[in-house]
Structures are given as C-alpha cells and as structure tokens.
Enzyme design. Structure first.
Site, short mmCIF file in Angstrom:
data_model
loop_
_atom_site.label_atom_id
_atom_site.label_comp_id
_atom_site.label_asym_id
_atom_site.label_seq_id
_atom_site.Cartn_x
_atom_site.Cartn_y
_atom_site.Cartn_z
CD GLU A 160 2.37 -4.43 4.95
OE1 GLU A 160 3.24 -5.04 5.61
OE2 GLU A 160 1.65 -4.98 4.10
CG HIS A 201 3.83 1.07 -6.04
ND1 HIS A 201 2.96 0.41 -6.87
CD2 HIS A 201 3.76 0.45 -4.83
CE1 HIS A 201 2.37 -0.59 -6.21
NE2 HIS A 201 2.84 -0.58 -4.97
CG HIS A 231 0.87 1.45 -1.55
ND1 HIS A 231 -0.22 0.63 -1.30
CD2 HIS A 231 1.82 0.66 -2.11
CE1 HIS A 231 0.08 -0.60 -1.70
NE2 HIS A 231 1.30 -0.61 -2.19
CB ILE A 267 2.46 6.55 4.79
CG1 ILE A 267 3.67 6.51 3.85
CG2 ILE A 267 1.69 7.87 4.61
CD1 ILE A 267 4.61 7.67 3.95
#
Length: 259
Positions: A90, A209, A146, A85
C-alpha cells in the site's frame, strides 16, 4: 505566501466506530502538530472507498484524487503522512501516485510508516506495552498483524524479537495473511504451558480482520485457540487509539519536513 496542505493516507476501514477512534485521532494529532496546514484525507483501498460511498454516502479520496484536489485548491507545499504499519504494497502504491502528481506542487514531503527504523520498533513496543497487560507465565499476549506478500513482511518477526529484547517474554506476533501464522505460534504456546491467551490486533484500526479473523465465532484465531483448550480474551483496540502511536506518526511527519 505558500499555501500548505497535509494529506493523511490510510488503508481505510468500513467500520465507522473504529474510524473515529483511530484514523480520525491520528489526523487530529497531525493537524495539531501542523496548525498552519489544511488537512486532507485519502484511503488506498478502493473497495473500502466504494463501500463507504454506497452505504454511508461518504466521499473519500484516493491518493491521486486528493492530490488533484489539493492542487486545485491552490496548495503548493504538501506533507503526506501515511498511517501504514510497514513500507509495504500500500505504501509503494501511495508513493507511485505521489510521483505522478509531484510536479504540480512547489514541494511535497513524505513521512515514513510506523515501523521504519530500529528506534520506531522500540518506541512502538514500549507504547503498546505501557497500555497493555503483556502477559505472564499463565497467559500469553498475541498480536495479530495483517501480513503481506511484500518483502517487508519480515518486520513482524523483527517486532516480536524487539518485544523479547525489551523483556516482554510472553508476547507473540503472528499475521492473518502471511508468516508467522497462528499455526506457527501454537507449538510455542503449548511448550510454555500457558492456560490462557489474550488476542489483540497489531493494526492501526480494529476492523474486519480483528472482528472476524481474530475474534469471530467461526474460523477465527479465537475459535482455534478455544479448540486447543486455551481460555481466550479478545481486545478490539486498534493501534491508532494509542496516543504514543499517534505521536510516532506525528514525529515521522516532522522528520519529513527536515529532509
């Protein structure tokens, strides 16, 4: 003649049903966009890679492993497209892994994550709004992102601002691991007098999640909102299921080639 490869990098998911609906669909879209390229997959989550191997016998590469395999297979031109995203932790790790292997290829091009430009935000908002009920005076739509310790976490607040700018005044964006949290959204929901709330993940996959932190029966956003007196609906649909979102990733890969 140069042999070309396409590496699609995702955080990953241990939920096989959402893997097929989201990551696989993005990979298929990218393969369709680049028919002359050999497709490779990598996950950045070593924990998910381990779970899939131990539980399902699935072998998933890390980024470094995938690039090593591509070099061994004689790939000389590489496009790397993340399904991330944000330009967050990451994505930074992915880029570092690419740097260590870059000398093994004639060229290696890297596409941007989903939210990388102002136009990306606008496109993502419109694509999601086209397929979702964006709420009313009676019912709010809350997206669960997140969240990250990375400075790009501010992207979530910017995303809600773009929803507002586009006229979607009943859409809210929170995060499960950072700011804004559901606790920061709650007072605004109460002030508006909503009776109901719809929860949906603003994540590529609808995985742990979404199933547990958002829609679970204990310590979840759903339970918290129910205790506050709201009627709650949960939509377990990852962004990777939206054709328009798949298209944004494909456009980012095409833009990387032109650089």
């Amino acid at each position: 003649m140069q042999k070309k490869g396409l590496l699609v990098v995702s955080f990953g998911t241990s939920h096989l049903n959402t893997l097929e609906k989201t990551i696989v669909k993005i990979e298929e879209k990218l393969s369709e966009t680049f028919p002359g390229y050999v497709l490779y997959r990598a996950f950045t989550s070593k924990m998910i890679i381990r779970i899939l191997k131990e539980r399902d016998g699935m072998e998933i590469f890390t980024v470094a492993q995938a690039l090593k395999q591509m070099a061994e297979d004689g790939i000389s031109e590489v496009i790397v497209q993340p399904t991330h995203i944000l330009h967050g932790v990451e994505n930074d790790r992915m880029i570092e892994d690419i740097r260590t292997k870059a000398q093994e290829f004639v060229s290696i091009k890297v596409g941007n994550p989903l939210l990388s430009s102002t136009e990306d935000y606008r496109k993502a908002v419109e694509e999601v709004a086209e397929e979702m009920d964006t709420g009313s005076a009676e019912k709010a739509l809350i997206f669960m992102g997140h969240g990250t310790s990375h400075y790009t976490n501010s992207s979530y607040a910017a995303l809600e601002y773009v929803f507002r700018d586009k006229g979607y005044e009943h859409v809210y964006v929170g995060t499960v691991e950072a700011y804004p949290s559901l606790e920061t959204i709650l007072p605004r929901l109460k002030a508006k007098g909503y009776k109901g709330v719809c929860l949906a993940p603003f994540m590529v996959v609808s995985g742990d999640h979404a199933a547990n932190d958002m829609a679970g029966e204990e310590d979840s956003w759903k339970e918290m909102l129910l205790q506050e007196g709201f009627e709650v609906e949960c939509i377990l649909k990852g962004l990777g299921e939206y054709k328009g979102i798949q298209e944004i990733f494909a456009e980012h890969a095409k833009a990387a080639i032109r650089l």
